[in-house]
Design a protein around this motif. Structure first.
Motif, PDB file in Angstrom:
ATOM      1  N   GLN A   7      11.610 128.620  -9.837  1.00  0.00           N
ATOM      2  CA  GLN A   7      10.829 130.120  -9.000  1.00  0.00           C
ATOM      3  C   GLN A   7      10.764 129.270  -8.010  1.00  0.00           C
ATOM      4  N   VAL A   8      10.028 128.510  -7.388  1.00  0.00           N
ATOM      5  CA  VAL A   8       9.543 126.960  -6.883  1.00  0.00           C
ATOM      6  C   VAL A   8      10.088 125.764  -7.010  1.00  0.00           C
ATOM      7  N   PRO A   9      10.566 125.510  -6.359  1.00  0.00           N
ATOM      8  CA  PRO A   9      11.160 124.111  -5.858  1.00  0.00           C
ATOM      9  C   PRO A   9       9.777 123.248  -5.432  1.00  0.00           C
ATOM     10  N   ASN A  16       8.217 105.020  -1.985  1.00  0.00           N
ATOM     11  CA  ASN A  16       8.643 104.273  -1.282  1.00  0.00           C
ATOM     12  C   ASN A  16       7.874 104.830  -0.141  1.00  0.00           C
ATOM     13  N   GLY A  17       7.694 105.951  -0.473  1.00  0.00           N
ATOM     14  CA  GLY A  17       6.960 107.450   0.219  1.00  0.00           C
ATOM     15  C   GLY A  17       8.038 108.693   0.917  1.00  0.00           C
ATOM     16  N   MET A  18       9.435 108.230  -0.273  1.00  0.00           N
ATOM     17  CA  MET A  18      10.160 109.093   0.968  1.00  0.00           C
ATOM     18  C   MET A  18      10.380 110.655   0.081  1.00  0.00           C
ATOM     19  N   PRO A  19       9.756 111.783   0.605  1.00  0.00           N
ATOM     20  CA  PRO A  19      10.178 112.984   0.405  1.00  0.00           C
ATOM     21  C   PRO A  19      11.337 113.280  -0.627  1.00  0.00           C
ATOM     22  N   ARG A  20      10.725 113.689  -1.681  1.00  0.00           N
ATOM     23  CA  ARG A  20      12.766 114.094  -2.494  1.00  0.00           C
ATOM     24  C   ARG A  20      12.026 115.835  -2.765  1.00  0.00           C
ATOM     25  N   ARG A  21      13.086 116.839  -3.067  1.00  0.00           N
ATOM     26  CA  ARG A  21      13.458 117.878  -3.392  1.00  0.00           C
ATOM     27  C   ARG A  21      14.202 118.172  -4.244  1.00  0.00           C
ATOM     28  N   PHE A  22      13.152 119.474  -5.170  1.00  0.00           N
ATOM     29  CA  PHE A  22      13.864 118.964  -6.740  1.00  0.00           C
ATOM     30  C   PHE A  22      14.066 120.753  -7.331  1.00  0.00           C
ATOM     31  N   CYS A  23      15.016 121.067  -6.917  1.00  0.00           N
ATOM     32  CA  CYS A  23      14.926 122.872  -6.994  1.00  0.00           C
ATOM     33  C   CYS A  23      15.691 123.222  -8.883  1.00  0.00           C
ATOM     34  N   TYR A  26      18.833 120.416 -13.698  1.00  0.00           N
ATOM     35  CA  TYR A  26      18.976 119.210 -13.652  1.00  0.00           C
ATOM     36  C   TYR A  26      18.783 118.521 -12.551  1.00  0.00           C
ATOM     37  N   GLU A  27      18.406 118.906 -10.912  1.00  0.00           N
ATOM     38  CA  GLU A  27      18.118 117.745 -11.119  1.00  0.00           C
ATOM     39  C   GLU A  27      16.978 116.871 -11.226  1.00  0.00           C
ATOM     40  N   ALA A  28      16.314 117.453 -11.699  1.00  0.00           N
ATOM     41  CA  ALA A  28      14.430 116.582 -12.493  1.00  0.00           C
ATOM     42  C   ALA A  28      16.013 115.885 -13.466  1.00  0.00           C
ATOM     43  N   LEU A  29      16.388 116.027 -14.183  1.00  0.00           N
ATOM     44  CA  LEU A  29      16.959 115.777 -15.251  1.00  0.00           C
ATOM     45  C   LEU A  29      17.975 114.325 -15.256  1.00  0.00           C
ATOM     46  N   ALA A  63      10.314 123.746 -17.981  1.00  0.00           N
ATOM     47  CA  ALA A  63      10.647 122.348 -17.901  1.00  0.00           C
ATOM     48  C   ALA A  63       9.942 121.537 -16.628  1.00  0.00           C
ATOM     49  N   ARG A  64       9.598 122.898 -15.730  1.00  0.00           N
ATOM     50  CA  ARG A  64       8.461 122.106 -14.118  1.00  0.00           C
ATOM     51  C   ARG A  64       7.428 122.025 -14.315  1.00  0.00           C
ATOM     52  N   ASP A  65       7.508 122.549 -15.621  1.00  0.00           N
ATOM     53  CA  ASP A  65       5.546 121.984 -15.741  1.00  0.00           C
ATOM     54  C   ASP A  65       6.090 120.940 -16.808  1.00  0.00           C
ATOM     55  N   SER A  66       7.006 120.422 -17.168  1.00  0.00           N
ATOM     56  CA  SER A  66       6.801 119.240 -17.652  1.00  0.00           C
ATOM     57  C   SER A  66       7.693 117.809 -16.744  1.00  0.00           C
ATOM     58  N   PHE A  67       8.034 117.895 -15.917  1.00  0.00           N
ATOM     59  CA  PHE A  67       8.252 117.616 -14.729  1.00  0.00           C
ATOM     60  C   PHE A  67       6.911 117.389 -14.625  1.00  0.00           C
ATOM     61  N   VAL A  68       6.347 118.017 -13.958  1.00  0.00           N
ATOM     62  CA  VAL A  68       5.281 117.605 -12.999  1.00  0.00           C
ATOM     63  C   VAL A  68       4.312 116.991 -13.615  1.00  0.00           C
ATOM     64  N   ALA A  69       4.008 116.983 -14.612  1.00  0.00           N
ATOM     65  CA  ALA A  69       3.489 116.316 -15.963  1.00  0.00           C
ATOM     66  C   ALA A  69       4.009 114.663 -15.625  1.00  0.00           C
TER      67      ALA A  69
END
Length: 98
Positions: A7-9, A16-23, A26-29, A63-69
């Protein structure tokens, strides 16, 4: 494989300090399997939960919560794209849902 989006990316700050967005899971895995810096307890849970979300067994939000953890475990900065809320620890995420 099910197309699942969060619902919220999330925005992750790489080592290395670069930002990366995950939606979504699939992208997280893909990131977990190919670029992850270390493989601890939360890494394994996030990998399992992202696969389960893509199979329709778990919700994408779990899955989002697990990825955050896992990000917390790996000392990667993680924030909510919409609000900018920065997650500080794995435990804070799991107190909300588990």
């Amino acid at each position: 494989m099910k197309v699942a989006l969060w619902q919220v990316p999330l925005s992750i700050t790489l080592q290395n300090g670069m930002p990366r967005r995950f939606c979504g899971p699939y992208e997280a895995l893909d990131f977990l399997e190919n670029e992850w810096p270390n493989h601890g307890k939360w890494y394994h849970r996030a990998t399992r939960d992202c696969r389960a979300a893509l199979s329709g067994i778990l919700s994408a939000e779990v899955a989002r919560d697990s990825f955050v953890a896992a990000c917390g475990e790996a000392s990667l900065g993680c924030s909510d794209v919409q609000t900018g809320f920065a997650f500080e620890s794995a435990n804070a995420v799991f107190r909300r849902h588990h």
